[in-house]
Design a protein around this motif. Structure first.
Motif, PDB file in Angstrom:
ATOM      1  N   GLU A 268      31.399   6.579   1.652  1.00 52.67           N
ATOM      2  CA  GLU A 268      30.224   6.744   2.503  1.00 52.67           C
ATOM      3  C   GLU A 268      30.705   7.082   3.910  1.00 52.67           C
ATOM      4  O   GLU A 268      31.908   7.035   4.187  1.00 52.67           O
ATOM      5  CB  GLU A 268      29.398   5.443   2.502  1.00 52.67           C
ATOM      6  CG  GLU A 268      28.833   5.052   1.133  1.00 52.67           C
ATOM      7  CD  GLU A 268      27.749   6.004   0.613  1.00 52.67           C
ATOM      8  OE1 GLU A 268      27.299   6.883   1.385  1.00 52.67           O
ATOM      9  OE2 GLU A 268      27.374   5.878  -0.569  1.00 52.67           O
ATOM     10  N   LEU A 269      29.778   7.416   4.784  1.00 50.22           N
ATOM     11  CA  LEU A 269      30.135   7.753   6.168  1.00 50.22           C
ATOM     12  C   LEU A 269      29.819   6.587   7.095  1.00 50.22           C
ATOM     13  O   LEU A 269      28.792   5.912   6.935  1.00 50.22           O
ATOM     14  CB  LEU A 269      29.369   8.993   6.628  1.00 50.22           C
ATOM     15  CG  LEU A 269      29.655  10.269   5.841  1.00 50.22           C
ATOM     16  CD1 LEU A 269      28.757  11.402   6.321  1.00 50.22           C
ATOM     17  CD2 LEU A 269      31.132  10.658   5.954  1.00 50.22           C
ATOM     18  N   LEU A 270      30.698   6.344   8.045  1.00 50.43           N
ATOM     19  CA  LEU A 270      30.497   5.364   9.117  1.00 50.43           C
ATOM     20  C   LEU A 270      30.414   6.168  10.409  1.00 50.43           C
ATOM     21  O   LEU A 270      31.300   6.982  10.684  1.00 50.43           O
ATOM     22  CB  LEU A 270      31.705   4.420   9.152  1.00 50.43           C
ATOM     23  CG  LEU A 270      31.848   3.518  10.386  1.00 50.43           C
ATOM     24  CD1 LEU A 270      30.734   2.483  10.450  1.00 50.43           C
ATOM     25  CD2 LEU A 270      33.223   2.828  10.373  1.00 50.43           C
ATOM     26  N   PHE A 271      29.352   5.963  11.211  1.00 51.75           N
ATOM     27  CA  PHE A 271      29.261   6.764  12.429  1.00 51.75           C
ATOM     28  C   PHE A 271      28.628   5.985  13.577  1.00 51.75           C
ATOM     29  O   PHE A 271      27.907   5.017  13.366  1.00 51.75           O
ATOM     30  CB  PHE A 271      28.529   8.084  12.180  1.00 51.75           C
ATOM     31  CG  PHE A 271      27.153   7.965  11.589  1.00 51.75           C
ATOM     32  CD1 PHE A 271      26.991   7.795  10.224  1.00 51.75           C
ATOM     33  CD2 PHE A 271      26.020   8.039  12.388  1.00 51.75           C
ATOM     34  CE1 PHE A 271      25.719   7.695   9.660  1.00 51.75           C
ATOM     35  CE2 PHE A 271      24.746   7.943  11.837  1.00 51.75           C
ATOM     36  CZ  PHE A 271      24.599   7.770  10.480  1.00 51.75           C
ATOM     37  N   ALA A 272      28.959   6.423  14.772  1.00 54.97           N
ATOM     38  CA  ALA A 272      28.541   5.733  15.998  1.00 54.97           C
ATOM     39  C   ALA A 272      27.594   6.630  16.799  1.00 54.97           C
ATOM     40  O   ALA A 272      27.859   7.816  16.986  1.00 54.97           O
ATOM     41  CB  ALA A 272      29.772   5.401  16.844  1.00 54.97           C
ATOM     42  N   VAL A 273      26.508   6.021  17.249  1.00 58.20           N
ATOM     43  CA  VAL A 273      25.460   6.751  17.971  1.00 58.20           C
ATOM     44  C   VAL A 273      25.150   5.979  19.249  1.00 58.20           C
ATOM     45  O   VAL A 273      25.037   4.745  19.220  1.00 58.20           O
ATOM     46  CB  VAL A 273      24.186   6.855  17.094  1.00 58.20           C
ATOM     47  CG1 VAL A 273      23.076   7.592  17.841  1.00 58.20           C
ATOM     48  CG2 VAL A 273      24.506   7.544  15.772  1.00 58.20           C
ATOM     49  N   SER A 274      25.011   6.685  20.344  1.00 56.35           N
ATOM     50  CA  SER A 274      24.614   6.050  21.603  1.00 56.35           C
ATOM     51  C   SER A 274      23.372   5.185  21.375  1.00 56.35           C
ATOM     52  O   SER A 274      22.436   5.591  20.677  1.00 56.35           O
ATOM     53  CB  SER A 274      24.316   7.148  22.631  1.00 56.35           C
ATOM     54  OG  SER A 274      23.414   6.679  23.598  1.00 56.35           O
ATOM     55  N   ALA A 275      23.350   3.976  21.961  1.00 52.34           N
ATOM     56  CA  ALA A 275      22.242   3.036  21.738  1.00 52.34           C
ATOM     57  C   ALA A 275      20.900   3.662  22.132  1.00 52.34           C
ATOM     58  O   ALA A 275      19.867   3.389  21.507  1.00 52.34           O
ATOM     59  CB  ALA A 275      22.485   1.748  22.531  1.00 52.34           C
ATOM     60  N   ARG A 276      20.917   4.532  23.133  1.00 55.67           N
ATOM     61  CA  ARG A 276      19.674   5.161  23.582  1.00 55.67           C
ATOM     62  C   ARG A 276      19.117   6.128  22.541  1.00 55.67           C
ATOM     63  O   ARG A 276      17.933   6.450  22.554  1.00 55.67           O
ATOM     64  CB  ARG A 276      19.924   5.940  24.890  1.00 55.67           C
ATOM     65  CG  ARG A 276      20.176   5.043  26.123  1.00 55.67           C
ATOM     66  CD  ARG A 276      20.325   5.894  27.374  1.00 55.67           C
ATOM     67  NE  ARG A 276      21.468   6.810  27.271  1.00 55.67           N
ATOM     68  CZ  ARG A 276      21.368   8.126  27.172  1.00 55.67           C
ATOM     69  NH1 ARG A 276      20.195   8.712  27.153  1.00 55.67           N
ATOM     70  NH2 ARG A 276      22.457   8.872  27.097  1.00 55.67           N
ATOM     71  N   LYS A 277      20.003   6.628  21.673  1.00 50.71           N
ATOM     72  CA  LYS A 277      19.567   7.676  20.755  1.00 50.71           C
ATOM     73  C   LYS A 277      19.393   7.205  19.315  1.00 50.71           C
ATOM     74  O   LYS A 277      19.021   7.995  18.439  1.00 50.71           O
ATOM     75  CB  LYS A 277      20.575   8.831  20.791  1.00 50.71           C
ATOM     76  CG  LYS A 277      20.631   9.520  22.152  1.00 50.71           C
ATOM     77  CD  LYS A 277      21.705  10.585  22.190  1.00 50.71           C
ATOM     78  CE  LYS A 277      21.723  11.283  23.539  1.00 50.71           C
ATOM     79  NZ  LYS A 277      22.922  12.125  23.702  1.00 50.71           N
TER      80      LYS A 277
END
Lengths: 347, 347
Positions: A268-277
C-alpha cells in the motif's frame, strides 16, 4: 550491520550524483531527467528469491510472475510514475519446464498489460539452487516524482487500503492453507500472493499537488514509517484506532494490529499531506481508487510513537518489520514488540 | 528447448512494441526514445550466479563486482552507447561480511568511474545459496544504436581484440591456477576475471557511420555469429587464418582456434561493414582503440562456414559456445566440434 545500514554505506560511498540524476539510492526508485525530455524517468530494481521471499509450493508460476512485477510496480506507484517498461532476469534450477516459464511470463504479462508496461528485455540463466527473478521497472512522470523525504513536521499521514492483510495471508500459508475456505481467507491469500500495486492511486496523488512525501509499504509500517521519518528528518505518531487493520485475522489467532504494524508486503502507499490540505484531499480523492485513511502525523521530535487515540499517552514503537540481514531465518511475518517487552495489544 | 528457443518464445509471445520502444527483446540491449529527447536510451540486464558463472575461490570480491558490471557495459558497447547509469541487485548468502560487500562495490565502482556510469539504485537480499548479482545498465546514444540485425550479405566481418583469451584464462582456473606465472598467463586470467568492456570502441564504431550491424561476443563466436546471422537473415563464413587467436594457449595444452571459436566471455565486439567501406574503416580506425581484425564475411546462403584461407574449401561450423539450458553442468569452456565429429584443428 542491518539492511538499512548497508544501504546507507553504499549510498554514501558509491551513490552517484549529477548528470541528469535527480534522486539516487535511498528512495523507492531513482529519478532521472533524460536530456531534452520534459518527462522524469523513474527506475527501480527488486528481486524475489525462492525460500527467502516465497516458497514454490505456496504459489503458482503465474502468481510468482505477477508478484515479481508487482513489487517493482509498487515502487513506481510510490513515486507517482506511470509504468512504461521492464526487464526480467530469471535464474531457474534444473527441472523447470518450458511450460512453467511460459506460465510465469503469462502471470507477469497479465499484470503488465493492466498497467501498460512493456517487456523490453532480460536475462535467462540456470540456477544452482532455487528460482530467482530480478525485475527492473521504468516509469515516467510529467511532474517531479514524490520523494519519501518531502514530509514536514505536522503533516498528516495517510495510507491506502488495508494493512496487515498480506501478513494474514502469509500466516495462512505457513499453516499449510494454500487455498482459502471463505472470502476473507481468499482476500488475505490474494493480498500476499498477487498484490495489486497502487499505480493509479500513486499517479493521482502525485498529480493532485497536495502530497509532499510518499513511499510504499513493503516491510511493515513500523519499519517503513521509521524510514520515512529518517528521510524527512522528523518523528511520527500513529493512532491505533485509525489503522485500517484486517479484522478477520482475529479469528485466525492473529492480532490484526500487530499484522498491520509489522507485517510486510502490503504494497500500500504511505503519504504525507500538509495539515491544512488534508480535509481537501479527502474531499476530492476519487472513490474509484482504493480508500485512504488518516493514520497519524509527522512530528518534530524524533522517534515513531503510538497512541491508541488522539490525546492518549504515547508509547515508543520499535521497528518490527522485515530486515533481510537481521533475521537469520527465511522471510516471515514477525510479531512486533514494544521496547519494554509487552506485546502490543489490539486497539 | 535451448536458451535461444526460450528467448524466441518469450519475444514472440510477450515482447513489447510501440510506445517509444525502438528495439525490444532479441538484441544486446533494448533501445528506447524518451519523449521529447534527442537521445536514444539503451537498457540491458545481466546476472552473474555463483557456481554457474563464477566460483568464489577463483576471484576476489572486487573482481566479481568488476565483472558483474563489465558484462552489462559490454552490451551497451555493442550498441555504441555511452554508459550513464546502473542498478545492482545483490543476493548474499549467510556469512558474507560487510567488508566483502564493500570490496565488491569498490571493484564495481572503479570500472563504473572509468566509463562514467553512476550507481543509481539496487536491491539487497539474503540468498539461501550462493552469491547472485544482477545489474541493469543504461546508456545513451546521440545516433540510432547499431543493432545486430543490420548486416547484409557481402558485408565484411570484423572483431576487436583477441578471441579465446578469456577461455584460456578459464582453463587455467580450472586447473587451479588462480595466479599467473608469466605475463601471458596473467593476461589470460585478467581477460576472464576482469574483462574490459569495449565501450570506447563501440561508441567510435557507432559514430563513424560505417558499421551496419554489431554485437558483443559473450558465448563464443561460433554461437554468437550464428545469432547475428539469424538476426540478419544471412549466413557467414570465417577465415581461420584471420582469427586473432591467443597463441600462448598452445603451450597450455589448449587449441587456440577452438578457444577462439567456442570459448565464451571474451566481451569483444563483432561487427559488419559494407565491403566497399571496409578498407576505409581500417584506414581511419584510431590506433588508441583495441585493434580490429577482418575475420570473414556475411553471405546469402544460410549457415556459418569455416575456411582456413580465402579460397579453401568451406566446412560447416557447429555452434559450440555456451548455452545455459543445453549443458547440465556448471558453465565452463567446452571444446567445439564439427558435425562430423572430427575436432577442429588449429589453422
Amino acid at each position: 550491520m542491518n539492511e538499512d545500514q548497508i544501504v546507507q554505506m553504499i549510498r554514501k560511498r558509491y551513490g552517484g550524483s549529477g548528470r541528469g540524476l535527480i534522486q539516487g539510492i535511498g528512495d523507492d526508485a531513482a529519478v532521472l531527467r533524460p536530456r531534452g525530455s520534459r518527462e522524469y524517468w523513474v527506475i527501480t530494481t527488486d528481486m524475489l528469491l525462492e525460500d527467502v521471499d516465497f516458497r514454490r509450493t505456496w504459489l503458482t508460476p503465474a502468481q510468482l510472475g505477477h508478484k515479481a512485477l508487482a513489487v517493482n510496480l509498487s515502487d513506481l506507484a510510490a513515486m507517482g510514475a506511470q509504468p512504461r517498461y521492464f526487464t526480467a532476469a530469471l535464474a531457474l534450477p534444473p527441472g523447470i519446464r518450458p511450460s512453467w516459464i511460459q506460465a510465469c511470463y503469462q502471470g507477469m504479462m497479465r499484470l503488465a498489460r493492466k498497467h501498460e508496461a512493456l517487456l523490453i528485455g532480460g536475462d535467462l540463466s540456470r540456477s544452482p539452487a532455487g528460482i530467482q527473478i530480478t525485475i527492473t521497472a521504468i516509469g515516467t512522470s510529467a511532474q517531479k516524482p514524490i520523494l519519501r523525504s518531502g514530509g514536514r513536521p505536522g503533516d498528516i499521514l495517510f495510507v491506502t487500503g488495508v494493512l496487515g492483510r498480506a501478513a494474514a495471508g502469509l500466516a495462512l500459508l505457513q499453516r499449510g492453507r494454500t487455498r482459502g475456505n471463505n472470502p476473507a481467507e481468499r482476500r488475505a491469500l490474494n493480498s500476499h500472493l498477487t498484490p495489486q500495486p497502487r499505480c493509479k492511486a500513486g499517479m493521482w496523488l502525485a498529480g493532485c499537488g497536495l502530497v509532499r512525501g510518499m513511499m510504499d509499504l513493503s516491510d511493515g509500517i513500523s519499519m517503513d514509517l521509521a524510514r520515512m521519518c529518517e528521510a524527512c528528518g522528523t518523528g511520527a505518531e500513529i493512532f491505533g484506532s485509525r489503522l485500517p487493520v484486517f479484522a478477520a485475522a482475529r479469528g485466525w489467532q492473529c492480532d490484526p494490529v500487530e499484522l498491520a504494524l509489522d507485517g510486510g508486503e502490503d504494497f500500500e502507499l504511505l503519504f504525507a499531506v500538509s495539515a491544512r490540505k488534508a480535509d481537501y484531499l479527502e474531499a476530492v480523492y476519487p472513490s474509484r481508487l482504493p480508500p485512504i485513511h488518516r493514520i497519524g502525523r509527522l512530528r518534530r521530535e524524533r522517534g515513531v510513537f503510538w497512541r491508541v487515540e488522539v490525546g492518549s499517552a504515547p508509547r515508543r514503537l520499535a521497528s518490527g518489520g522485515f530486515d533481510h540481514f537481521r533475521h537469520p531465518r527465511p522471510k516471515r511475518w514477525k510479531a512486533g514488540k514494544f521496547p519494554n517487552g509487552t506485546k502490543l495489544s489490539g486497539a
